[in-house]
Design an enzyme around this catalytic site. Structure first.
Site, mmCIF file in Angstrom:
data_model
loop_
_atom_site.group_PDB
_atom_site.id
_atom_site.type_symbol
_atom_site.label_atom_id
_atom_site.label_comp_id
_atom_site.label_asym_id
_atom_site.label_seq_id
_atom_site.Cartn_x
_atom_site.Cartn_y
_atom_site.Cartn_z
ATOM 1 C CB SER A 34 27.939 -12.641 -9.930
ATOM 2 O OG SER A 34 28.657 -12.719 -11.146
ATOM 3 C CG ASN A 121 26.835 -20.484 -20.324
ATOM 4 O OD1 ASN A 121 26.797 -19.440 -19.652
ATOM 5 N ND2 ASN A 121 25.973 -20.751 -21.278
ATOM 6 C CB THR A 166 21.979 -44.276 26.387
ATOM 7 O OG1 THR A 166 21.423 -44.755 27.614
ATOM 8 C CG2 THR A 166 23.108 -45.199 25.941
ATOM 9 C CG HIS A 167 17.931 -42.348 26.706
ATOM 10 N ND1 HIS A 167 16.858 -42.349 25.854
ATOM 11 C CD2 HIS A 167 18.422 -43.607 26.718
ATOM 12 C CE1 HIS A 167 16.695 -43.578 25.357
ATOM 13 N NE2 HIS A 167 17.635 -44.363 25.862
ATOM 14 C CB SER A 288 29.564 -12.303 31.577
ATOM 15 O OG SER A 288 28.601 -11.329 31.905
ATOM 16 C CE LYS A 294 27.710 -16.608 32.108
ATOM 17 N NZ LYS A 294 26.524 -17.391 31.946
ATOM 18 C CG ASN A 296 29.841 -17.177 28.936
ATOM 19 O OD1 ASN A 296 29.414 -17.852 29.865
ATOM 20 N ND2 ASN A 296 29.631 -15.876 28.817
ATOM 21 C CD GLU A 301 27.853 -20.673 23.974
ATOM 22 O OE1 GLU A 301 28.818 -20.082 24.502
ATOM 23 O OE2 GLU A 301 26.681 -20.296 24.116
ATOM 24 C CD GLN A 333 25.311 -13.903 -11.527
ATOM 25 O OE1 GLN A 333 25.891 -13.912 -12.604
ATOM 26 N NE2 GLN A 333 24.630 -12.856 -11.111
ATOM 27 C CE LYS A 336 29.245 -17.861 -9.511
ATOM 28 N NZ LYS A 336 28.314 -18.707 -10.278
HETATM 29 N N1 ARG Z 1 28.263 -14.779 -13.632
HETATM 30 C C1 ARG Z 1 27.693 -15.926 -14.246
HETATM 31 C C2 ARG Z 1 27.435 -17.015 -13.215
HETATM 32 O O1 ARG Z 1 27.869 -16.869 -12.141
HETATM 33 C C3 ARG Z 1 28.631 -16.447 -15.285
HETATM 34 C C4 ARG Z 1 27.965 -17.161 -16.404
HETATM 35 C C5 ARG Z 1 27.124 -16.231 -17.183
HETATM 36 N N2 ARG Z 1 26.638 -16.808 -18.365
HETATM 37 C C6 ARG Z 1 25.656 -16.269 -19.055
HETATM 38 N N3 ARG Z 1 25.287 -16.881 -20.113
HETATM 39 N N4 ARG Z 1 25.062 -15.190 -18.652
HETATM 40 O O2 ARG Z 1 26.786 -18.004 -13.445
#
Ligand code: ARG
Length: 475
Positions: A34, A121, A166-167, A288, A294, A296, A301, A333, A336
């Site tokens: 990761s 963890n 409205t609408h 454009s 143009k 834009n 957007e 994991q 993120k």
């Molecule tokens: N890279 C892991 C995550 O983003 C960190 C935690 C990993 N823990 C494990 N027991 N493998 O969640």
């Protein structure tokens, strides 16, 4: 067979290779890593580790001199990452192991004591929480700036009449200031949703360890306080497996992105030659490559579209978390990468919108002309019949409908319809009725609390500007 001596175990991985005999498959390294995205957590990871090490020393679990070495080494790593010198390794999987491994290179064996009474963890739960908390704080400030830009514009154009829809059909005249203040309210609610999420998020999971807590006599309150949390999380299983702080933030960001998207869409509509309600400086538009005429509204957007990523990320994380048994699973994991993207996309969208609003100018003639079209003061006529002739509103509605029909037949606006034509429908109508048929008198009359009367709008805009200033000073 290996020609290593039998008494020297092969290290499949230097962080956890003790009981492993084979190195991971190449693809395993790739799917497992990761670091490609969680390197964004480096500042939080280092801050968390410093607080943890300080607590370990304070409680006598490690020596003060080891803690000092660890803190120094972590500072050096922060510098190396900041200056781009740090070499991230995919084999080391994630930010936590990258940092710890480098720490060992810098300070030697003392680095191995940092992970006492801690697990990746609770470490990742902490880092991600702090990252999301930083994002929430940034959103609050950014939304405050957007509200400021909107409220300033609203005050400046409190009296500029435009059609209210409205609408997307002309309904009743309103003022441009009133319209902008509607968004100030929405973004105000978004801020309070974020503030609410922050309160629930602000508990420190570090010290939950792998899942069950630890046998070391750590001081979780000390770490929580050092890292700006209100308290430690109360259940170690929940501490490592809760991601609802991220879900809640993404849900609130989705709602807010919907608000941004609606405003962006209005800017797109207002900028069309057909509407021509506003002008936006060149800084927020593009041309454009083929059509020279143009202009834009690309920035608007893109703000309109960002909600797609943000809502998608929320959905994605809901799917990842759904049905996961307690506690940590590697699935988490996947929380993120897209969250980082969604949160930064949302921040960019707020900032771009703030820039656009500051440089957006209404075209009052166009707005006023459009405001008068489509029999937009028909309700004012009906209200006049109720007030002056004491008709029940339902009946006044019918009478007005018949008058509008006649005006439509003749191809004129209500204010251009001769009195006699109105009197054919309701003979008690007098010349006085014309005083309520202009768009100016229409908006001026709407003095009910929260209504569009220019005076009320100016008052509301001022009160918002005061509130916003006070909130800024309180930070
Ligand atoms: N890279 C892991 C995550 O983003 C960190 C935690 C990993 N823990 C494990 N027991 N493998 O969640």
């Amino acid at each position: 067979m290996t020609d290593e001596p039998a008494n020297k175990p092969r290290q499949a991985n230097k962080m956890w290779g003790g009981r492993f005999e084979m190195s991971p498959a190449e693809l395993m390294v790739r799917i497992n890593a990761s670091i490609g995205f969680d390197k964004a957590l480096a500042p939080q990871d280092i801050r968390g580790s410093k607080a943890h090490a300080a607590m370990l020393a304070e409680t006598g679990i490690i020596t003060k001199s080891d803690a000092r070495e660890i803190a120094k080494g972590l500072d050096q790593i922060a510098d190396e990452i900041g200056s781009g010198k740090f070499k991230f390794s995919e084999a080391l999987e994630d930010i936590h192991m990258n940092v710890e491994s480098r720490l060992a290179e810098i300070i030697g064996p003392a680095a191995g004591r940092l992970h006492t009474a801690r697990s990746r963890n609770d470490q990742v739960a902490l880092d991600f929480r702090m990252y999301v908390r930083d994002a929430l704080d940034a959103f609050d400030a950014a939304l405050g700036a957007l509200q400021q830009a909107l409220a300033e514009k609203a005050l400046q154009h409190a009296h500029v009449v435009m059609p209210g829809f409205t609408h997307l059909q002309p309904a009743q005249p309103v003022t441009f200031g009133h319209h902008l203040l509607a968004y100030v309210e929405m973004f105000g609610r978004d801020r309070s949703r974020f503030a609410d999420a922050r309160k629930r998020l602000n508990e420190c999971p570090l010290g939950s360890a792998a899942l069950a807590g630890t046998s070391f006599s750590i001081d979780r309150h000390m770490v929580a306080e050092a890292l700006g949390f209100d308290r430690p999380t109360a259940n170690s299983l929940d501490g490592v497996s809760d991601r609802d702080f991220a879900l809640e933030t993404l849900a609130a960001a989705t709602i807010s992105a919907v608000h941004l998207s609606r405003l962006a869409e209005e800017i797109v509509i207002w900028m069309t030659p057909q509407f021509g309600f506003v002008r936006l400086t060149d800084r927020w538009t593009t041309g454009s490559s083929i059509m020279p005429q143009k202009r834009n509204p690309d920035a608007a957007e893109l703000c309109r579209a960002k909600v797609g990523r943000i809502a998608g990320t929320f959905q994605g994380l809901v799917m990842v978390m759904k049905g996961l048994p307690l506690t940590y699973s590697k699935d988490m994991q996947e929380d993120k990468e897209t969250a980082f993207d969604a949160l930064s996309s949302y921040a960019v969208a707020i900032a771009a919108m703030t820039g656009m609003i500051a440089e957006l100018e209404p075209v009052p003639e166009r707005m006023a002309a459009a405001a008068g079209r489509g029999y937009s003061t028909a309700t004012d006529l009906a209200d006049w019949l109720v007030r002056t002739l004491k008709l029940p509103f339902r009946e006044a509605h019918h009478v007005t409908g018949a008058i509008v029909k006649e005006a439509e037949r003749r191809g004129v606006e209500l204010s251009e319809l001769p009195l006699e034509a109105m009197q054919v429908v309701e003979k008690r109508i007098t010349r006085e009725v014309y005083s309520v048929l202009s768009v100016e008198s229409s908006v001026k009359s709407r003095t009910s609390y929260g209504g569009t009367a220019p005076q009320s709008v100016a008052k509301m805009a001022k009160s918002w500007l005061k509130r916003l200033e006070k909130a800024r000073k309180a930070v």
